[in-house]
Design an enzyme around this catalytic site. Structure first.
Site, PDB file in Angstrom:
ATOM      1  N   ARG A 228       0.826  -1.213   0.000  1.00 10.88           N
ATOM      2  CA  ARG A 228       0.000   0.000   0.000  1.00 10.88           C
ATOM      3  C   ARG A 228       0.858   1.261   0.000  1.00 10.88           C
ATOM      4  O   ARG A 228       1.857   1.357   0.697  1.00 10.88           O
ATOM      5  CB  ARG A 228      -0.910  -0.012   1.224  1.00 10.88           C
ATOM      6  CG  ARG A 228      -1.833   1.194   1.352  1.00 10.88           C
ATOM      7  CD  ARG A 228      -2.792   0.996   2.507  1.00 10.88           C
ATOM      8  NE  ARG A 228      -3.734  -0.094   2.211  1.00 10.88           N
ATOM      9  CZ  ARG A 228      -4.544  -0.644   3.120  1.00 10.88           C
ATOM     10  NH1 ARG A 228      -4.519  -0.225   4.381  1.00 10.88           N
ATOM     11  NH2 ARG A 228      -5.368  -1.611   2.767  1.00 10.88           N
ATOM     12  N   HIS A 229       0.417   2.263  -0.784  1.00 11.10           N
ATOM     13  CA  HIS A 229       1.069   3.570  -0.753  1.00 11.10           C
ATOM     14  C   HIS A 229       0.617   4.315   0.502  1.00 11.10           C
ATOM     15  O   HIS A 229      -0.557   4.239   0.878  1.00 11.10           O
ATOM     16  CB  HIS A 229       0.699   4.381  -2.002  1.00 11.10           C
ATOM     17  CG  HIS A 229       1.538   5.595  -2.206  1.00 11.10           C
ATOM     18  ND1 HIS A 229       1.364   6.759  -1.489  1.00 11.10           N
ATOM     19  CD2 HIS A 229       2.578   5.837  -3.041  1.00 11.10           C
ATOM     20  CE1 HIS A 229       2.251   7.652  -1.871  1.00 11.10           C
ATOM     21  NE2 HIS A 229       3.006   7.124  -2.816  1.00 11.10           N
ATOM     22  N   PRO A 230       1.535   5.039   1.151  1.00  7.35           N
ATOM     23  CA  PRO A 230       1.164   5.683   2.410  1.00  7.35           C
ATOM     24  C   PRO A 230       0.228   6.877   2.287  1.00  7.35           C
ATOM     25  O   PRO A 230      -0.373   7.280   3.282  1.00  7.35           O
ATOM     26  CB  PRO A 230       2.520   6.121   2.983  1.00  7.35           C
ATOM     27  CG  PRO A 230       3.414   6.234   1.809  1.00  7.35           C
ATOM     28  CD  PRO A 230       2.966   5.167   0.860  1.00  7.35           C
TER      29      PRO A 230
END
Length: 381
Positions: A228-230
């Site tokens: 997941r991208h933050p």
């Protein structure tokens, strides 16, 4: 003749294993001539690293195409004379010894800068030439850990996870090559060379991007988040009927386009309307999307999403990545010849330039000390 924008430049390569050889391979791919100086009898340490084809290291071969090899002991007077003859004609010296080693042998920057005022001298080391750790050795995983990268890699609550390639070494090799090319441009203007000091640890700090921005702006200490991208959503791997698909809908327009492909109206929902909204409700969004994605395979979904220009892709293994039509179309697998094993295939050069052909073959991979006679004759030793 090796053709490229760096044609006519001579690189004296005093490097071993990965950081330095990766840098000098880039310089060679860009047209420079590289003479690799190796330790007599053993050569570059990586000649002993697997995997092997017959008794030849595929690791070494993948990093040292189109270089010439001469074995020299820089502590021996006769070999020092040979080295200095080559040094007289050298444009760029690259080394990745522990700081201070070449100075002990009489070939540090301070030893050479006045005698060779046009020399570009690049040192790549674990911690650089300054600071309290400068004398310590380092390997890739050491700086991945110390530089914070491993703290944001892996799944939540997982054990420390190394990035799956030697990014500590490779980024340092890349930054060293960038520094050298900038120094060459500066030399055109000033007529003078310079010293370049690259630290593997510095390079890890330099590539922390979102993680370092979050800490310095908000005081947050990022943790592993899997795929997941933050700060962007949806931007991760999702389960499909048969495997996983990467979907990276990086703005509201792409999110709306993705929703329409899935016949969903989430873009009208207040919980998902903006990226900030989606990040607040990321788990609910993932659940909804995976419920839809389970109806088709990754390949089927990729075709539909690609048709609407929604960024997506499968998670390829190495075989799939290497053999993909896109990889082949970009000439990213090339070959070089070795006088014992014949053709050897390896990764190509990602830098494509309109003025130079990106050939699918590279120069020969050298045996240890293979070019001694040629070099001695050429440099008059």
């Amino acid at each position: 003749m090796n053709k490229g924008p760096l044609s006519g430049l001579l690189v004296l390569d005093l490097t071993r294993v990965l950081v330095g050889p990766y840098c000098t391979m880039i310089l060679s791919d860009l047209g420079a001539r590289v003479i690799k100086v190796e330790a007599p009898g053993v050569g570059d340490d990586s000649r002993g690293f697997g995997p092997f084809i017959e008794d030849q290291s595929a690791y070494f071969m993948s990093l040292n195409r189109n270089k010439e090899s001469i074995a020299l002991n820089l502590k021996v007077e006769e070999d020092k004379k040979i080295f200095e003859k080559i040094l007289d004609k050298t444009d760029i010296l690259v080394e990745n010894f522990k700081p201070g080693t070449l100075t002990k042998w009489g070939y540090g920057w301070e030893n050479l800068k006045d005698k060779y005022p046009k020399l570009i001298y690049a040192s790549a080391s674990g911690f650089g030439q300054t600071g309290p750790l400068k004398e310590l050795p380092a390997y890739d995983m050491v700086v991945q850990g110390m530089g914070g990268l491993m703290s944001v890699t892996g799944q939540p609550n997982s054990e420390p996870t190394r990035v799956g390639t030697s990014i500590g070494d490779i980024t340092a090799g890349l930054f060293t090559a960038i520094g050298i090319n900038a120094a060459l441009y500066d030399r055109q203007k000033t007529g003078k060379g310079m010293y370049i000091d690259v630290s593997m640890l510095d390079c890890q700090i330099a590539i922390l991007e979102n993680a370092i921005a979050r800490y310095l702006s908000k005081g947050e200490i990022p943790k592993p988040m899997g795929s997941r991208h933050p700060s962007i959503s949806p931007f991760e791997a999702f389960k499909t009927k048969d495997s996983y698909i990467i979907i990276a809908a990086g703005n509201d327009k792409l999110f709306e386009g993705m929703c329409k492909v899935f016949d969903l109206e989430l873009y009208k929902d207040a919980k998902f309307k903006t990226n900030a909204d989606r990040n607040k409700n990321i788990e609910e969004l993932k659940k909804i999307l995976e419920e839809k994605l389970k109806d088709k395979t990754t390949s089927e979904w990729c075709k539909v999403l690609e048709a609407k220009r929604i960024p997506c892709g499968p998670i390829n293994n190495i075989k799939e990545a290497v053999e993909s039509p896109q990889t082949k179309a970009r000439n990213m697998i090339v070959s070089a010849m070795h006088n014992k094993i014949g053709e050897f295939k390896m990764a190509g050069n990602p830098i494509k330039m309109s003025s130079y052909e990106d050939k699918n073959t590279r120069g020969e991979i050298p045996n240890l000390d293979q070019h001694r006679e040629k070099i001695l004759k050429e440099f008059g030793t």
